[in-house]
Design a protein around this motif. Structure first.
Motif, PDB file in Angstrom:
ATOM      1  N   MET A 105       0.985  -1.081   0.175  1.00  0.00           N
ATOM      2  CA  MET A 105      -0.066   0.039  -0.030  1.00  0.00           C
ATOM      3  C   MET A 105       0.932   1.429   0.067  1.00  0.00           C
ATOM      4  N   LEU A 106       1.839   1.356   0.893  1.00  0.00           N
ATOM      5  CA  LEU A 106       2.681   2.339   0.929  1.00  0.00           C
ATOM      6  C   LEU A 106       3.561   2.548  -0.506  1.00  0.00           C
ATOM      7  N   TYR A 107       3.973   1.522  -1.053  1.00  0.00           N
ATOM      8  CA  TYR A 107       4.595   1.519  -2.299  1.00  0.00           C
ATOM      9  C   TYR A 107       3.678   2.286  -3.447  1.00  0.00           C
ATOM     10  N   LYS A 108       2.433   1.824  -3.389  1.00  0.00           N
ATOM     11  CA  LYS A 108       1.477   2.802  -4.421  1.00  0.00           C
ATOM     12  C   LYS A 108       1.114   4.090  -3.987  1.00  0.00           C
ATOM     13  N   ALA A 109       1.076   4.310  -2.739  1.00  0.00           N
ATOM     14  CA  ALA A 109       0.668   5.713  -1.987  1.00  0.00           C
ATOM     15  C   ALA A 109       2.047   6.844  -2.086  1.00  0.00           C
ATOM     16  N   SER A 110       3.109   6.359  -1.718  1.00  0.00           N
ATOM     17  CA  SER A 110       4.177   7.540  -1.435  1.00  0.00           C
ATOM     18  C   SER A 110       5.149   7.411  -2.678  1.00  0.00           C
ATOM     19  N   GLU A 111       5.486   8.490  -3.229  1.00  0.00           N
ATOM     20  CA  GLU A 111       6.343   8.528  -4.389  1.00  0.00           C
ATOM     21  C   GLU A 111       7.718   8.286  -3.675  1.00  0.00           C
TER      22      GLU A 111
ATOM     23  N   ALA B  83      12.653   4.916  -2.980  1.00  0.00           N
ATOM     24  CA  ALA B  83      13.522   4.302  -2.052  1.00  0.00           C
ATOM     25  C   ALA B  83      13.528   2.684  -2.408  1.00  0.00           C
ATOM     26  N   ILE B  84      12.485   2.071  -2.174  1.00  0.00           N
ATOM     27  CA  ILE B  84      12.285   0.769  -2.461  1.00  0.00           C
ATOM     28  C   ILE B  84      12.911   0.307  -4.056  1.00  0.00           C
ATOM     29  N   ASP B  85      12.627   1.191  -4.838  1.00  0.00           N
ATOM     30  CA  ASP B  85      13.273   1.001  -6.254  1.00  0.00           C
ATOM     31  C   ASP B  85      14.762   1.212  -6.130  1.00  0.00           C
ATOM     32  N   ALA B  86      15.331   2.145  -5.252  1.00  0.00           N
ATOM     33  CA  ALA B  86      16.781   2.158  -5.027  1.00  0.00           C
ATOM     34  C   ALA B  86      17.284   1.014  -4.650  1.00  0.00           C
ATOM     35  N   ILE B  87      16.743   0.519  -3.462  1.00  0.00           N
ATOM     36  CA  ILE B  87      17.300  -0.772  -2.753  1.00  0.00           C
ATOM     37  C   ILE B  87      17.285  -1.919  -3.857  1.00  0.00           C
ATOM     38  N   ILE B  88      16.193  -2.128  -4.499  1.00  0.00           N
ATOM     39  CA  ILE B  88      16.060  -3.053  -5.471  1.00  0.00           C
ATOM     40  C   ILE B  88      17.257  -2.977  -6.473  1.00  0.00           C
ATOM     41  N   HIS B  89      17.371  -1.832  -7.085  1.00  0.00           N
ATOM     42  CA  HIS B  89      18.404  -1.449  -7.967  1.00  0.00           C
ATOM     43  C   HIS B  89      19.807  -1.840  -7.361  1.00  0.00           C
ATOM     44  N   PHE B  90      20.067  -1.360  -6.240  1.00  0.00           N
ATOM     45  CA  PHE B  90      21.291  -1.689  -5.359  1.00  0.00           C
ATOM     46  C   PHE B  90      21.345  -3.361  -5.265  1.00  0.00           C
ATOM     47  N   GLY B  91      20.400  -4.051  -4.620  1.00  0.00           N
ATOM     48  CA  GLY B  91      20.432  -5.425  -4.389  1.00  0.00           C
ATOM     49  C   GLY B  91      20.650  -6.266  -5.700  1.00  0.00           C
ATOM     50  N   THR B  92      20.139  -5.784  -6.894  1.00  0.00           N
ATOM     51  CA  THR B  92      20.256  -6.726  -7.992  1.00  0.00           C
ATOM     52  C   THR B  92      21.150  -6.233  -8.944  1.00  0.00           C
ATOM     53  N   GLU B  93      21.978  -5.034  -8.820  1.00  0.00           N
ATOM     54  CA  GLU B  93      22.969  -4.480  -9.781  1.00  0.00           C
ATOM     55  C   GLU B  93      24.356  -5.113  -9.481  1.00  0.00           C
ATOM     56  N   GLN B  94      24.867  -5.854 -10.254  1.00  0.00           N
ATOM     57  CA  GLN B  94      26.036  -6.607  -9.827  1.00  0.00           C
ATOM     58  C   GLN B  94      27.172  -5.788  -9.488  1.00  0.00           C
ATOM     59  N   HIS B  95      27.411  -4.699 -10.251  1.00  0.00           N
ATOM     60  CA  HIS B  95      28.729  -3.685  -9.991  1.00  0.00           C
ATOM     61  C   HIS B  95      28.445  -2.373  -9.100  1.00  0.00           C
ATOM     62  N   LYS B  96      27.199  -2.293  -8.366  1.00  0.00           N
ATOM     63  CA  LYS B  96      26.832  -1.383  -7.455  1.00  0.00           C
ATOM     64  C   LYS B  96      27.346  -1.235  -6.246  1.00  0.00           C
TER      65      LYS B  96
ATOM     66  N   ALA C 219      15.996  -2.115   7.809  1.00  0.00           N
ATOM     67  CA  ALA C 219      15.971  -3.348   7.512  1.00  0.00           C
ATOM     68  C   ALA C 219      14.466  -3.820   7.009  1.00  0.00           C
ATOM     69  N   TRP C 220      13.434  -3.268   7.317  1.00  0.00           N
ATOM     70  CA  TRP C 220      12.201  -3.596   6.834  1.00  0.00           C
ATOM     71  C   TRP C 220      12.195  -3.284   5.390  1.00  0.00           C
ATOM     72  N   LEU C 221      12.832  -2.041   5.024  1.00  0.00           N
ATOM     73  CA  LEU C 221      12.890  -1.618   3.675  1.00  0.00           C
ATOM     74  C   LEU C 221      13.420  -2.847   2.617  1.00  0.00           C
ATOM     75  N   CYS C 222      14.506  -3.301   3.265  1.00  0.00           N
ATOM     76  CA  CYS C 222      15.236  -4.295   2.585  1.00  0.00           C
ATOM     77  C   CYS C 222      14.608  -5.455   2.542  1.00  0.00           C
ATOM     78  N   ASP C 223      13.878  -5.835   3.511  1.00  0.00           N
ATOM     79  CA  ASP C 223      13.001  -7.151   3.441  1.00  0.00           C
ATOM     80  C   ASP C 223      11.976  -6.836   2.195  1.00  0.00           C
ATOM     81  N   TYR C 224      11.271  -5.710   2.300  1.00  0.00           N
ATOM     82  CA  TYR C 224       9.995  -5.411   1.451  1.00  0.00           C
ATOM     83  C   TYR C 224      10.814  -5.630  -0.165  1.00  0.00           C
TER      84      TYR C 224
END
Length: 100
Positions: free
Chosen positions: A1-7, A12-25, A55-60
């Motif tokens: 719900m927060l992901y859809k409601a708050s830019e 923040a979540i997209d940055a964490i996903i990018h960081f966690g999935t990018e090989q060289h970041k 930590a919750w953001l990372c888990d999400y």
């Protein structure tokens, strides 16, 4: 719900996903750190609480896009560094540059 409601939350979540999935970041960009810090400060008053929010953001983020074990630990560490203030100087420098 927060992901859809708050830019800011979504960025923040997209940055964490990018960081966690990018090989060289290896670090967050200042704007990414600023978004993560903003969410942590909104939901946590102390650094300890902000670390828990981080930590919750990372888990999400990982629930949306799984990371490998090494990137999982590295992502948690970097988000913790944001909570601890290790990115503050980069965030402040970027904000000053945007004001010019």
């Amino acid at each position: 719900m927060l992901y859809k409601a708050s830019e800011v939350f979504r960025r923040a979540i997209d940055a964490i996903i990018h960081f966690g999935t990018e090989q060289h970041k290896s670090i967050f960009a200042p704007s990414e750190a600023a978004d993560i810090k903003s969410v942590m400060q909104e939901y946590g008053e102390t650094i300890e609480q902000q670390n828990m929010v981080g930590a919750w953001l990372c888990d999400y983020a990982e629930s949306r896009q799984p990371f490998d074990e090494i990137k999982h630990r590295h992502t948690l560490k970097e988000v913790g560094d944001v909570a601890e203030g290790r990115y503050d100087w980069k965030i402040e420098r970027e904000e000053r540059n945007l004001d010019l």
